[in-house]
Design a protein around this motif. Structure first.
Motif, PDB file in Angstrom:
ATOM      1  N   ALA A  92      46.500  23.512  57.001  1.00 30.58           N
ATOM      2  CA  ALA A  92      45.808  23.732  55.726  1.00 30.58           C
ATOM      3  C   ALA A  92      46.219  25.058  55.089  1.00 30.58           C
ATOM      4  CB  ALA A  92      44.289  23.705  55.949  1.00 30.58           C
TER       5      ALA A  92
ATOM      6  N   HIS B  27      32.898  47.757  53.991  1.00 35.20           N
ATOM      7  CA  HIS B  27      32.542  46.483  53.354  1.00 35.20           C
ATOM      8  C   HIS B  27      31.503  46.663  52.251  1.00 35.20           C
ATOM      9  CE1 HIS B  27      34.941  43.993  55.950  1.00 35.20           C
ATOM     10  NE2 HIS B  27      34.492  42.911  55.335  1.00 35.20           N
TER      11      HIS B  27
ATOM     12  N   LYS C  18      26.298  41.847  44.442  1.00 29.89           N
ATOM     13  CA  LYS C  18      26.870  41.078  45.543  1.00 29.89           C
ATOM     14  C   LYS C  18      26.245  41.568  46.844  1.00 29.89           C
ATOM     15  CE  LYS C  18      31.282  39.436  47.278  1.00 29.89           C
ATOM     16  NZ  LYS C  18      32.560  39.759  47.873  1.00 29.89           N
TER      17      LYS C  18
ATOM     18  N   GLY D 269      36.307  30.946  52.544  1.00 33.68           N
ATOM     19  CA  GLY D 269      35.054  31.618  52.859  1.00 33.68           C
ATOM     20  C   GLY D 269      34.021  31.491  51.754  1.00 33.68           C
ATOM     21  N   SER D 270      34.481  31.445  50.512  1.00 30.84           N
ATOM     22  CA  SER D 270      33.524  31.370  49.408  1.00 30.84           C
ATOM     23  C   SER D 270      32.776  30.041  49.395  1.00 30.84           C
ATOM     24  CB  SER D 270      34.233  31.581  48.063  1.00 30.84           C
ATOM     25  OG  SER D 270      34.696  32.914  47.980  1.00 30.84           O
TER      26      SER D 270
ATOM     27  N   THR E 122      39.819  26.301  55.157  1.00 35.51           N
ATOM     28  CA  THR E 122      41.201  26.255  54.665  1.00 35.51           C
ATOM     29  C   THR E 122      41.817  27.642  54.474  1.00 35.51           C
ATOM     30  OG1 THR E 122      40.527  26.237  52.335  1.00 35.51           O
ATOM     31  CG2 THR E 122      40.729  24.096  53.430  1.00 35.51           C
TER      32      THR E 122
ATOM     33  N   GLY F  86      37.551  25.143  43.695  1.00 34.43           N
ATOM     34  CA  GLY F  86      38.123  24.797  42.396  1.00 34.43           C
ATOM     35  C   GLY F  86      39.209  23.742  42.408  1.00 34.43           C
ATOM     36  N   GLY F  87      39.614  23.262  43.580  1.00 35.31           N
ATOM     37  CA  GLY F  87      40.591  22.169  43.572  1.00 35.31           C
ATOM     38  C   GLY F  87      41.838  22.373  44.413  1.00 35.31           C
ATOM     39  N   SER F  88      41.941  23.516  45.116  1.00 36.22           N
ATOM     40  CA  SER F  88      43.135  23.710  45.961  1.00 36.22           C
ATOM     41  C   SER F  88      43.252  22.579  46.983  1.00 36.22           C
ATOM     42  CB  SER F  88      43.072  25.063  46.678  1.00 36.22           C
ATOM     43  OG  SER F  88      42.030  25.099  47.624  1.00 36.22           O
TER      44      SER F  88
ATOM     45  N   SER G  45      49.578  26.112  52.209  1.00 32.77           N
ATOM     46  CA  SER G  45      49.573  26.159  50.740  1.00 32.77           C
ATOM     47  C   SER G  45      48.949  27.435  50.173  1.00 32.77           C
ATOM     48  CB  SER G  45      48.794  24.946  50.208  1.00 32.77           C
ATOM     49  OG  SER G  45      47.480  24.954  50.736  1.00 32.77           O
TER      50      SER G  45
ATOM     51  N   HIS H  86      37.655  43.767  59.364  1.00 29.21           N
ATOM     52  CA  HIS H  86      36.525  43.278  60.183  1.00 29.21           C
ATOM     53  C   HIS H  86      36.580  43.891  61.579  1.00 29.21           C
ATOM     54  CE1 HIS H  86      36.076  39.459  57.535  1.00 29.21           C
ATOM     55  NE2 HIS H  86      35.525  40.534  57.003  1.00 29.21           N
TER      56      HIS H  86
ATOM     57  N   ASP I 240      30.439  30.207  52.410  1.00 27.95           N
ATOM     58  CA  ASP I 240      29.301  31.111  52.187  1.00 27.95           C
ATOM     59  C   ASP I 240      28.311  30.490  51.203  1.00 27.95           C
ATOM     60  OD1 ASP I 240      30.541  32.910  53.838  1.00 27.95           O
ATOM     61  OD2 ASP I 240      30.571  34.564  52.406  1.00 27.95           O
TER      62      ASP I 240
END
Ligand code: NZQ
Ligand code: ZN
Length: 380
Positions: free
Chosen positions: A173, A261, A156, A95-96, A134, A38-40, A176, A192, A99
């Motif tokens: 990275a 999970h 999901k 990760g999104s 990131t 989204g722009g980070s 922020s 995990h 993925d």
């Protein structure tokens, strides 16, 4: 130890300034699609570094892969990729984004709807892809898994495909990252390791020690990151711990759980809870409900990770579970469903979904709908 085959082909490129290596890492002559969230990356300078590194190469950009990436968005990327003759993907984000890119890479070589790949659980083929990671959390940068959501049905599911060709990890990275994302990331990394560790004792000394080392590292760095998120060496350990927690290294020849999970994914799908936040609620519940089955390993975990040596076995198990829940609370995360406004309706729906799927998760394959509901009820 069980038989196993280990092969992880991902090249890790670690450290500050490493994004500049992109032109050497991507094979020559590729038509590249760079994928973003989204722009980070615009705000923290990563986007500029990537653009500079890719200058003179043939690339297009795809923006808008959302947290918990949806098949609805990814279908559009696959159509664009096919139209433009893309043959290499570069994911830049958390990760999104990565993925989602794994599904794009797989969908590029598939004629049907990409959701079919997700439901099958496995892609037959994928075009090559790589990442600039990131957000250290998922381990997606060095594994073959991906978790994809479908908005229209609030589902999901995970699927598996090829590994990233390379992943660039620049600790700078992470400076922020919003504190809540850091907290969710630390919980995700911790769980995990627990999914691959907290089963039965005596399977492998080396896998146990490796897992315990990762858990202790997460516990050690968590409060320090809260104090100073701009400490390069500290954030380096954060980043590498995330990768090592889910890149196949600590699961060689041992049984695994993953029930936490699977239940957590349902909470995200039904309620929108961030992935790491869902695990902080579910894991203590899993430990409470399966305490007898997992007793030997909980005792080992309590002693080696938390230094719990006094008291009866039952008291030590109680303390180990309490320490785990306390750790998640210390990150600022909820550990009870009620804190997130999640009620019985969601528990009932998770049970119904698990029953429809014929779910049998966990190392003993005994976490079905009823057990999942019991775990969630213990975390009310
Ligand atoms: O979208 P942008 O603008 O990039 O912002 C993201 C997003 O809003 C932001 N962010 C990422 N890096 C940042 C940053 N903000 C500031 N500075 C940075 N350096 O953080 C937000 C969350 O990002 P997301 O990618 O959703 O987080 P995460 O990396 O935790 O990924 C979560 C997804 O991965 C799946 C989860 O289920 C969830 O869908 N998982 C994937 C796994 C795998 N592939 O092996 C295993 C995990 O268990 C997990 O299930
Ligand atoms: Zn996870």
């Amino acid at each position: 130890m069980k038989n196993f085959i280990f092969q992880n082909p991902t090249k890790l490129v670690f450290g500050k300034g490493q994004i500049a290596r992109l032109p050497q890492l991507i094979p020559a002559g590729k038509k590249i699609m760079v994928t973003y969230g989204g722009g980070s990356v615009r705000a923290n300078g990563i986007y500029d570094q990537v653009c500079q590194a890719l200058e003179g190469t043939d690339y297009i950009e795809f923006w808008g892969i959302e947290p918990n990436p949806t098949v609805e968005t990814l279908r559009k990327a696959i159509i664009t990729g096919k139209e433009q003759g893309v043959d290499f993907l570069l994911a830049v984000g958390g990760g999104s984004v990565l993925d989602g890119t794994k599904l794009i890479a797989s969908g590029m070589l598939y004629d049907g709807d990409p959701w079919e790949i997700v439901r099958k659980g496995k892609a037959d083929a994928a075009i090559p892809y790589a990442s600039v990671m990131t957000l250290p959390a998922t381990g997606s940068e060095m594994n073959s898994g991906a978790v994809i959501s479908r908005t229209e049905t609030r589902e999901k599911f995970a699927f598996y495909t090829s590994y990233p060709a390379f992943s660039i990890l620049d600790p700078e990275a992470t400076y922020s990252l919003p504190p809540h994302q850091v907290a969710c990331a630390l919980a995700d990394i911790f769980v995990h390791v627990m999914e691959q560790y907290l089963t039965t004792p005596g399977q492998s000394r080396i896998m146990d020690r490796w897992a315990e080392g990762l858990l202790m590292t997460v516990i050690e760095i968590a409060p320090k990151i809260r104090e100073n998120q701009h400490d390069y060496d500290l954030m380096s350990d954060f980043m590498l711990t995330a990768t090592l927690a889910l890149n196949d290294f600590i699961r060689m020849g041992v049984t695994e759980d993953w029930a936490t999970h699977m239940i957590g994914h349902e909470l995200t799908a039904l309620h929108g809870l961030t992935h790491g936040a869902s695990l902080a609620i579910v894991l203590p519940g899993t430990m409470r409900v399966l305490r007898d089955q997992k007793k030997g390993k909980i005792l080992q975990y309590g002693e080696r990770v938390w230094g719990i040596t006094a008291g009866t076995e039952e008291e030590r198990v109680d303390e180990a579970i309490e320490k785990t829940e306390q750790f998640f609370r210390s990150l600022g995360l909820s550990t009870r469903l009620s804190q997130e406004g999640i009620g019985d309706d969601v528990i009932d729906e998770v049970q119904a979904r698990f029953e429809r799927l014929g779910a049998a998760f966990g190392e003993a394959r005994n976490v079905d709908g009823r057990k999942a509901a019991e775990i969630l009820r213990s975390s009310k």
